[in-house]
Design a protein around this motif. Structure first.
Motif, mmCIF file in Angstrom:
data_model
loop_
_atom_site.group_PDB
_atom_site.id
_atom_site.type_symbol
_atom_site.label_atom_id
_atom_site.label_comp_id
_atom_site.label_asym_id
_atom_site.label_seq_id
_atom_site.Cartn_x
_atom_site.Cartn_y
_atom_site.Cartn_z
ATOM 1 N N GLN A 1 -11.693 -14.353 3.232
ATOM 2 C CA GLN A 1 -11.241 -13.758 4.257
ATOM 3 C C GLN A 1 -10.349 -12.807 3.940
ATOM 4 O OE1 GLN A 1 -13.190 -11.402 6.560
ATOM 5 N NE2 GLN A 1 -13.402 -13.396 8.022
ATOM 6 N N VAL A 2 -10.199 -11.557 4.057
ATOM 7 C CA VAL A 2 -9.341 -10.280 3.836
ATOM 8 C C VAL A 2 -9.593 -9.532 5.175
ATOM 9 C CG1 VAL A 2 -8.173 -8.624 2.175
ATOM 10 C CG2 VAL A 2 -9.376 -10.569 1.563
ATOM 11 N N GLN A 3 -7.856 -9.389 5.645
ATOM 12 C CA GLN A 3 -7.841 -8.492 6.305
ATOM 13 C C GLN A 3 -6.994 -6.927 5.959
ATOM 14 O OE1 GLN A 3 -5.711 -11.291 9.310
ATOM 15 N NE2 GLN A 3 -7.478 -11.691 10.661
ATOM 16 N N LEU A 4 -7.103 -6.250 6.231
ATOM 17 C CA LEU A 4 -6.699 -4.858 6.154
ATOM 18 C C LEU A 4 -6.527 -4.209 7.320
ATOM 19 C CD1 LEU A 4 -8.996 -4.071 3.455
ATOM 20 C CD2 LEU A 4 -6.514 -5.073 3.134
ATOM 21 N N VAL A 5 -5.033 -3.797 7.802
ATOM 22 C CA VAL A 5 -4.081 -2.857 8.866
ATOM 23 C C VAL A 5 -3.900 -1.557 8.011
ATOM 24 C CG1 VAL A 5 -3.472 -2.824 10.554
ATOM 25 C CG2 VAL A 5 -4.238 -5.106 9.973
ATOM 26 N N GLU A 6 -4.229 -0.352 8.549
ATOM 27 C CA GLU A 6 -3.847 0.725 8.584
ATOM 28 C C GLU A 6 -2.906 1.500 9.153
ATOM 29 O OE1 GLU A 6 -8.644 0.922 7.530
ATOM 30 O OE2 GLU A 6 -7.455 0.437 9.028
ATOM 31 N N SER A 7 -2.008 2.262 8.571
ATOM 32 C CA SER A 7 -1.135 2.521 9.633
ATOM 33 C C SER A 7 -0.475 3.973 9.489
ATOM 34 C CB SER A 7 0.185 1.826 10.263
ATOM 35 O OG SER A 7 0.899 1.286 9.219
ATOM 36 N N GLY A 8 0.202 4.507 10.226
ATOM 37 C CA GLY A 8 0.833 5.884 10.374
ATOM 38 C C GLY A 8 -0.225 6.901 10.002
ATOM 39 N N GLY A 9 -0.785 6.847 10.617
ATOM 40 C CA GLY A 9 -1.307 8.154 10.442
ATOM 41 C C GLY A 9 -0.994 9.110 12.016
ATOM 42 N N GLY A 10 -1.946 10.387 13.019
ATOM 43 C CA GLY A 10 -1.149 11.006 13.340
ATOM 44 C C GLY A 10 -1.294 12.441 14.096
ATOM 45 N N LEU A 11 -1.021 13.277 14.201
ATOM 46 C CA LEU A 11 -0.827 14.678 14.326
ATOM 47 C C LEU A 11 0.324 15.779 13.689
ATOM 48 C CD1 LEU A 11 -2.318 17.351 16.252
ATOM 49 C CD2 LEU A 11 -0.765 16.616 18.067
ATOM 50 N N VAL A 12 -0.301 15.651 12.840
ATOM 51 C CA VAL A 12 0.690 17.058 12.192
ATOM 52 C C VAL A 12 0.551 18.461 12.248
ATOM 53 C CG1 VAL A 12 1.749 15.435 11.257
ATOM 54 C CG2 VAL A 12 -0.321 16.755 10.224
ATOM 55 N N GLN A 13 0.898 19.380 11.716
ATOM 56 C CA GLN A 13 0.430 20.960 11.438
ATOM 57 C C GLN A 13 0.807 20.831 10.196
ATOM 58 O OE1 GLN A 13 3.913 23.426 13.168
ATOM 59 N NE2 GLN A 13 2.402 23.636 14.862
ATOM 60 N N ALA A 14 -0.241 21.405 9.663
ATOM 61 C CA ALA A 14 -0.870 22.343 8.369
ATOM 62 C C ALA A 14 0.703 22.559 7.926
ATOM 63 C CB ALA A 14 -2.183 23.351 8.433
ATOM 64 N N GLY A 15 0.507 22.074 5.864
ATOM 65 C CA GLY A 15 1.457 22.519 5.301
ATOM 66 C C GLY A 15 2.258 20.804 5.486
ATOM 67 N N ASP A 16 2.485 20.039 6.426
ATOM 68 C CA ASP A 16 3.109 18.972 6.971
ATOM 69 C C ASP A 16 2.684 17.208 5.756
ATOM 70 O OD1 ASP A 16 4.738 20.350 8.896
ATOM 71 O OD2 ASP A 16 3.699 18.788 10.294
ATOM 72 N N SER A 17 3.359 16.282 5.950
ATOM 73 C CA SER A 17 2.981 15.532 4.807
ATOM 74 C C SER A 17 3.169 14.001 5.551
ATOM 75 C CB SER A 17 4.054 15.031 4.041
ATOM 76 O OG SER A 17 3.727 16.710 3.295
ATOM 77 N N LEU A 18 2.332 12.967 5.662
ATOM 78 C CA LEU A 18 2.533 11.643 6.107
ATOM 79 C C LEU A 18 2.295 10.784 5.121
ATOM 80 C CD1 LEU A 18 -0.478 12.495 9.043
ATOM 81 C CD2 LEU A 18 1.695 11.370 9.410
ATOM 82 N N ARG A 19 2.797 9.593 5.277
ATOM 83 C CA ARG A 19 2.332 8.382 4.249
ATOM 84 C C ARG A 19 1.616 7.333 5.563
ATOM 85 N NH1 ARG A 19 6.221 4.105 1.348
ATOM 86 N NH2 ARG A 19 6.606 3.723 3.293
ATOM 87 N N LEU A 20 0.508 7.045 5.328
ATOM 88 C CA LEU A 20 -0.552 5.987 5.220
ATOM 89 C C LEU A 20 0.271 4.784 4.409
ATOM 90 C CD1 LEU A 20 -3.952 7.686 5.898
ATOM 91 C CD2 LEU A 20 -1.578 7.910 7.377
ATOM 92 N N SER A 21 -0.075 3.510 5.611
ATOM 93 C CA SER A 21 0.028 2.460 4.998
ATOM 94 C C SER A 21 -0.799 0.902 5.068
ATOM 95 C CB SER A 21 1.155 1.728 5.554
ATOM 96 O OG SER A 21 2.276 2.682 4.971
ATOM 97 N N CYS A 22 -1.388 0.592 4.430
ATOM 98 C CA CYS A 22 -2.591 -0.388 4.188
ATOM 99 C C CYS A 22 -1.719 -2.228 3.981
ATOM 100 C CB CYS A 22 -3.521 -0.592 3.471
ATOM 101 S SG CYS A 22 -5.375 -1.413 3.438
ATOM 102 N N ALA A 23 -1.408 -2.846 5.339
ATOM 103 C CA ALA A 23 -1.164 -4.183 4.390
ATOM 104 C C ALA A 23 -1.922 -5.340 4.418
ATOM 105 C CB ALA A 23 -0.559 -4.310 6.022
ATOM 106 N N ALA A 24 -2.145 -6.011 3.619
ATOM 107 C CA ALA A 24 -3.751 -7.046 3.302
ATOM 108 C C ALA A 24 -2.903 -8.289 3.626
ATOM 109 C CB ALA A 24 -4.191 -6.864 2.022
ATOM 110 N N SER A 25 -4.119 -8.772 4.044
ATOM 111 C CA SER A 25 -3.192 -10.477 4.112
ATOM 112 C C SER A 25 -5.056 -10.859 4.080
ATOM 113 C CB SER A 25 -2.908 -10.690 5.767
ATOM 114 O OG SER A 25 -3.823 -10.591 6.356
ATOM 115 N N GLY A 26 -4.858 -12.850 4.053
ATOM 116 C CA GLY A 26 -5.712 -12.938 3.915
ATOM 117 C C GLY A 26 -6.069 -14.008 2.141
#
Length: 125
Positions: A1-26
């Motif tokens: 069994q593998v578990q994946l949990v994403e984070s880092g999303g949000g509401l931004v304006q055009a031209g902005d940046s975001l970094r998404l993360s995916c933490a894995a376990s199992g």
């Protein structure tokens, strides 16, 4: 069994940046690929990027090439998606997934067997 949990999303304006993360376990996945997919309302799930956990090889969709960067931290069992120059067309629910195979990099969602619940990215104009 593998578990994946994403984070880092949000509401931004055009031209902005975001970094998404995916933490894995199992169970171990050190020889597999970890990929990012996205899905907007009314559209099919779309490949974004993937990385081989063992050797770091990467593959990107043409739509994000040059703007997005996928990377991994093996010590933290985490994969990242750095997203720059975001546009409204990038608005979607972003999923992290692990591939069934390790021999090749793949952009096909059918070849991934474990999926996270997703993190929402919304880009306003």
């Amino acid at each position: 069994q593998v578990q994946l949990v994403e984070s880092g999303g949000g509401l931004v304006q055009a031209g902005d940046s975001l970094r998404l993360s995916c933490a894995a376990s199992g169970r171990t996945f050190s020889t597999n690929n970890l990929g990012w997919f996205r899905q907007a309302p009314g559209k099919e799930r779309e490949f974004v990027a993937t990385i081989n956990w063992s050797d770091g090889r990467t593959l990107y969709a043409n739509s994000v090439k040059g703007r997005f960067t996928i990377s991994r931290d093996t010590a933290k069992n985490t994969v990242y998606l750095q997203m720059n120059s975001l546009q409204p067309a990038d608005t979607a629910l972003y999923f992290c997934a692990r591939s069934k195979w390790s021999r090749v990099l793949t952009a096909l969602s059918a070849e991934y067997d474990y999926w996270g619940q997703g993190t929402q990215v919304t880009v306003s104009s």
